[in-house]
Structure formats: C-alpha cells, structure tokens
Design an enzyme around this catalytic site. Structure first.
Site, PDB file in Angstrom:
ATOM      1  CE  LYS A 120      -2.843  -3.093   0.107  1.00 26.77           C
ATOM      2  NZ  LYS A 120      -3.163  -3.638  -1.199  1.00 26.77           N
ATOM      3  CD  GLU A 204      -4.734   6.462   4.198  1.00 29.80           C
ATOM      4  OE1 GLU A 204      -5.920   6.201   4.489  1.00 29.80           O
ATOM      5  OE2 GLU A 204      -4.191   6.084   3.150  1.00 29.80           O
ATOM      6  CG  HIS A 239     -13.233  -4.299   6.314  1.00 26.61           C
ATOM      7  ND1 HIS A 239     -13.292  -2.980   5.970  1.00 26.61           N
ATOM      8  CD2 HIS A 239     -12.781  -4.334   7.590  1.00 26.61           C
ATOM      9  CE1 HIS A 239     -12.874  -2.241   6.995  1.00 26.61           C
ATOM     10  NE2 HIS A 239     -12.564  -3.043   7.991  1.00 26.61           N
ATOM     11  NE  ARG A 296     -10.232  -9.301  -5.866  1.00 26.30           N
ATOM     12  CZ  ARG A 296      -9.915  -8.472  -4.882  1.00 26.30           C
ATOM     13  NH1 ARG A 296      -8.647  -8.222  -4.581  1.00 26.30           N
ATOM     14  NH2 ARG A 296     -10.856  -7.865  -4.181  1.00 26.30           N
TER      15      ARG A 296
HETATM   16  C1  MV4 Z   1     -10.119   4.379   5.467  1.00 21.03           C
HETATM   17  C2  MV4 Z   1     -11.298   4.756   6.138  1.00 21.03           C
HETATM   18  C3  MV4 Z   1     -11.356   6.014   6.682  1.00 21.03           C
HETATM   19  N1  MV4 Z   1     -10.295   6.836   6.575  1.00 21.03           N
HETATM   20  N2  MV4 Z   1      -9.102   5.244   5.377  1.00 21.03           N
HETATM   21  C4  MV4 Z   1     -11.276  -0.173   4.754  1.00 21.03           C
HETATM   22  C5  MV4 Z   1     -10.849  -1.100   3.677  1.00 21.03           C
HETATM   23  C6  MV4 Z   1      -9.592  -0.530   3.147  1.00 21.03           C
HETATM   24  N3  MV4 Z   1      -9.516  -0.745   1.734  1.00 21.03           N
HETATM   25  C7  MV4 Z   1      -9.619   0.906   3.526  1.00 21.03           C
HETATM   26  N4  MV4 Z   1     -10.704   1.071   4.462  1.00 21.03           N
HETATM   27  C8  MV4 Z   1     -10.961   2.271   5.016  1.00 21.03           C
HETATM   28  N5  MV4 Z   1      -9.972   3.179   4.919  1.00 21.03           N
HETATM   29  C9  MV4 Z   1      -9.204   6.439   5.934  1.00 21.03           C
HETATM   30  N6  MV4 Z   1      -8.173   7.269   5.865  1.00 21.03           N
HETATM   31  C10 MV4 Z   1     -12.329   3.852   6.215  1.00 21.03           C
HETATM   32  C11 MV4 Z   1     -12.175   2.597   5.667  1.00 21.03           C
HETATM   33  C12 MV4 Z   1     -13.305   1.738   5.816  1.00 21.03           C
HETATM   34  C13 MV4 Z   1     -13.973   1.247   4.747  1.00 21.03           C
HETATM   35  C14 MV4 Z   1     -13.577   1.529   3.454  1.00 21.03           C
HETATM   36  C15 MV4 Z   1     -14.246   1.027   2.388  1.00 21.03           C
HETATM   37  C16 MV4 Z   1     -15.361   0.252   2.611  1.00 21.03           C
HETATM   38  C17 MV4 Z   1     -15.779  -0.052   3.870  1.00 21.03           C
HETATM   39  C18 MV4 Z   1     -15.087   0.442   4.958  1.00 21.03           C
HETATM   40  C19 MV4 Z   1     -15.525   0.130   6.220  1.00 21.03           C
HETATM   41  C20 MV4 Z   1     -14.851   0.622   7.270  1.00 21.03           C
HETATM   42  C21 MV4 Z   1     -13.729   1.410   7.083  1.00 21.03           C
END
Ligand code: MV4
Length: 507
Positions: A120, A204, A239, A296
């Site tokens: 990442k 972040e 997730h 993917r």
């Molecule tokens: C975040 C966020 C809030 N702020 N980054 C969760 C999966 C991963 N791909 C990144 N995710 C998140 N990153 C920052 N800076 C909240 C999430 C997140 C989330 C993101 C996408 C879909 C569902 C989620 C559920 C909880 C938290």
C-alpha cells in the site's frame, strides 16, 4: 508484442467464478480445464469444464493454493494459460511470475504490477507521483514515534493506522487521541508482522463514514488503458461487501470523469495489463481519495459488465493474448442501472454467522433483467472449507428505482431452503428509505441494521397471511404445490420458522 492465441485455459479456482470464466472461454472456442479438491468432486465447476483434475484435499492450502501443482497440471494437459479468478492465487505475484516462467500465460497483470500495488505504501507513492488525490498522511512507513506524533498532530485526530501489506481493512486501527498513539502503533506493527510478515505501517487522517467507490479499469500490453466507470460498494459489513451497484447514486459526470482519469493514470503508472480496480474513498462533498488497487477480476464485476455491455473476461483473455483493447474510452457508455446482492450462506439474524447444510430447495429467479451467477443445484451441500457466498443475484433496469424494485421481485422469487441466507437482508436493504434515496455510506449497516427487523418482516407477512384466512394457503398446499412437511410449506409461503410457529398458533 506478437499475437499469441490461447487455445486451452486452466481455471485455478472453484465455484461461481470458475464457471463464469469457463462460459466466456467456451464462447471464444477455448477449451477449459478445471482443478478441484476432493470436496468438489461433483461440484458444478468440475463438471462444466472439458477436463478436470483433482489437486488435493479440501483445505485451500492443500488444493486451490498449490500454485506449483496447478502449473504442473496445466503443462501436462497442454493448457496455454491460467485464469486465477478472485481470491486464492489471484493476487500472488510469485504465482504470476511462476506461470510465465513455465511458458504459460497468466491471465492477469505481471508480477511487477501485482507487487507494486500489493504494497500500500508503494502504491500510494506511485499515485502521489502522478497527482492522484490521497488521504492526508504519511508517504513512507512509520520509522519512529516522534515522526508519527508530529504527523498525527499535523493532520489532526482521529487518525487511522494501516498496514502496508494489509488491504481490504485488515490491520487497520483508529486512534482518537495522542495518548493512545504509541501503544496503537506498536500493536499495529506487531500484528502486521505476524499477519503479513511485514511490520510496515502508515498513518492517514481518519475519514468518518466515507463512501466506497471503485473504478473498473482495463489495460492492454500496448500502453492503452480505459475506465469502465464506477461501482459503489458502500453496503459492507466488517469489510465484507453485501450489495454493489453501478453507477453510484451520488457521482456527477464531472467527478466520475475525474475519478476515471485518475484510475487510468494509476494503471498506466504500474504498467498494468488486464482487468483491475482502483478503490477510492469519497466524502460527503464528493472529494475522492485513492486507497488501493485490486489487481484481479472482482466478485462484483457483473454490475459493470451489465451497464457497459462488455464481457470483462473476454477482454482479459484478448489482452493476455497480446491483443490491443477492443474499445477506446469514447466507445464506452453507461446504460441503465445494475445492482448485485451477494447471496451468502450466512444468518443475518445471528451476526451473519456462516451456515452450513444442504440445499433442500433451490429455485432461482428468472425473467427480464435478472442474472444469477452461482454454482449450486438443489440437493447439493455447501462445503465448509470455502467462502460462504453461494450466488450473486444481479439485476438490470433502466433506472435505479426500477432496479431496486426488480431486485425485490427477484429476491421474492428466489427460494432457498436448508440454509440461512442473506436474501431477506437484501430485501430489507432494497426497502430501506435511506438506501432508496441513495443516502448510503460504509456505516449503513452499523447505523440502521438490527436483526429484529428481519423478524418483524417475517412476522408481518405471516400475520397478513393469517388474517387473509387460511383459504388461499390451503389451496396452495392441496393442489399445485406438493409440499409435504411444515418446512416445505413454510418455504412455499416464504416465511421463517418463528413466523411459521406463530402462524400455526393463529390458525
Ligand atoms: C479508510 C477509512 C477512513 N479513513 N481510510 C477499509 C478497507 C480498506 N480498503 C480501507 N478502508 C478504510 N480506509 C481512511 N483514511 C475507512 C475505511 C473503511 C472502509 C472503506 C471502504 C469500505 C468499507 C469500509 C468500512 C470501514 C472502514
């Protein structure tokens, strides 16, 4: 880059996605090879393929994750390419490299692209170089507490600690106050070390309740890349995506284009080829931030195929044969609205606990605008070793409103007995006032879903049926339907067991 015709593909996967890939291969006149574990001897993907080879015992690490064995099978049977599907070996850079080293074609990106996006931190670095918006935070792995403290203070709490090797939400920690920072960083690092073998973490700004919107991209090996618009995947639980749709209800054409162009830049920046997905967080002001790239074909790709009218697997295969993309950006348009519900063998009333059992009844919905991607038939058992998703129910209609109504109709037609599923949950989502308005974010389920709501729905239906009188119901049982037990009649009436007990009392 010479044309290299693929004549036989080994599909290194199981279930619905293995069949999905084989369907397109057949349409293209390409032979298919299935691999299967002993738990999948009679599975549909095993039977669908032209040839099938048993590769081991049920646990994935003794079958579907055995890259070297799968490559050996491909060579032995004269396959010239391997399609990894999603999960299992699909994002394993070493596997992509090993397939190519064996003289076979990996239907997916190069090992270098997978590696670059698998970290990442490396992915964010690449994105930053190409002026892609990022969530404010660190660009490198945290080296010291002092560094972490000054960055956290600069961007302001709450902050989020993420593992560089993580992804999909694994190894994330929210920190609300400075006093917790040291402890949380140390815990995140040791967790990342043991889970991924890489202790690197970064920070972040924490964005509360964002939307999750991802852009589908497709790239060839000649430097061409396009975006096939977005999918909104905000209806998630821990997730795990449960509902996906295309297009998003919130994007404007200008934001859509800006996100699409950013996604294409990310793909070009890592020399990408094939189908990929660039994930963004979107806040309530429609600011978007690059999160990560999935290298993917994704579970939810059908909603894109439907609104764009393109077969993503066919294009993956063509690109893998070194062909140029068969369309340019200007050829691509969206048509109508598509929604996908993941039908999982899980009990929404019981914390979405995976359910096992046999499909004593399994009737799929049909009719206009309905697609079911699955790998089950009535009478089959759900193996305990793999993902609990048994089907993807996908609908298409001219508008979002009509797509939601079509989904409800299709859910009502879908008859599954023998296991608990997420079907009733999906209906609850489609009927929810906030979902209908498109007012969704990743906190939707946590904010609105209470298991009792599915019970209330069941009991409400039962009560209505009871008040209407037993007549029509009795007629059903005695004539057209051959229901012979309480549980079968319950299924015909479309109600759960608690409601059934209640209705018997009312009658
Ligand atoms: C975040 C966020 C809030 N702020 N980054 C969760 C999966 C991963 N791909 C990144 N995710 C998140 N990153 C920052 N800076 C909240 C999430 C997140 C989330 C993101 C996408 C879909 C569902 C989620 C559920 C909880 C938290």
């Amino acid at each position: 880059m010479e044309f290299r015709k693929i004549n036989k593909i080994l599909i290194a996967n199981r279930g619905e996605i293995a069949i999905r890939v084989m369907r397109t291969a057949k349409e293209m006149g390409i032979k298919t090879v299935a691999v299967y574990s002993t738990a999948d001897r009679t599975a549909l993907h095993t039977r669908y393929a032209d040839e099938a080879v048993c590769i081991g015992d049920p646990p994935s690490n003794q079958s579907y994750l055995l890259g070297d064995k799968i490559i050996a099978v491909a060579k032995e049977l004269g396959a010239d390419a391997i399609h990894p599907g999603y999960g299992f070996l699909s994002e394993n850079a070493d596997f992509s490299a090993a397939v190519e080293a064996a003289g076979l074609v990996f239907i997916g990106p190069s090992a270098e692209s997978i590696r670059q996006m698998g970290s990442k931190i490396a992915a964010k670095e690449t994105a930053k170089k190409h002026n892609i918006p990022l969530v404010p935070g660190t660009e490198k792995a945290i080296q010291s507490l002092e560094e972490a403290t000054s960055i956290a203070n600069a961007i302001g709490y709450p902050i989020l600690i993420k593992a560089s090797a993580g992804g999909g939400g694994k190894g994330m920690r929210v920190v609300n106050e400075a006093k917790d920072l040291q402890e949380q960083i140390e815990m995140a690092q040791s967790e990342a070390k043991s889970a991924f073998g890489d202790a690197s973490v970064f920070i972040e700004k924490y964005i509360a309740a964002p939307r999750h919107i991802e852009i589908q991209v497709m790239a060839d090996k000649h430097g061409n890349a396009v975006y096939l618009f977005e999918r909104e995947c905000s209806i998630q639980r821990r997730h795990q995506k449960l509902v996906e749709e295309a297009p998003s209800a919130c994007l404007t054409p200008a934001v859509r284009q800006a996100m699409g162009e950013c996604a294409v830049r990310v793909a070009l920046a890592c020399n990408y080829s094939g189908a990929g997905t660039v994930e963004f967080l979107v806040d309530e002001k429609l600011n978007f931030y690059f999160l990560e790239m999935n290298t993917r074909l994704q579970v939810e790709h059908p909603v894109t195929e439907i609104i764009v009218g393109k077969d993503l697997v066919a294009e993956q295969i063509k690109v893998a044969q070194n062909e140029k993309l068969s369309y340019s950006q200007l050829d691509l348009h969206m048509n109508g609205h598509a929604i996908e519900l993941r039908v999982c063998a899980e009990d929404p009333m019981n914390n979405f606990l995976p359910d096992i059992g046999t499909l004593t009844m399994y009737r799929k919905p049909q009719g206009t605008g309905v697609r079911v991607d699955d790998a089950y038939e009535e009478g089959m058992a759900i193996p305990i070793y793999y993902d609990p998703m048994i089907a993807k129910l996908i609908v298409h209609a001219p508008t979002r409103e009509m797509a939601m109504d079509r989904m409800i109709r299709a859910i009502d037609e879908y008859k599954v007995n023998g296991i608990q599923t997420t079907l009733a949950f999906g209906k609850w989502v489609m009927q929810h006032e906030a979902f209908r308005r498109g007012a969704i974010d990743t906190g939707f389920i946590g904010k609105y879903f209470k298991p009792e709501q599915l019970k209330v729905e069941d009991e409400g239906e039962a009560l209505v049926a009871a008040l209407l009188g037993g007549m029509s119901f009795e007629n059903n049982v005695n004539t057209s339907k051959s229901a012979s037990s309480n549980s079968e009649m319950r299924v015909e009436a479309g109600i759960g067991s608690a409601a059934w007990e209640k209705r018997k009392g009312l009658r």
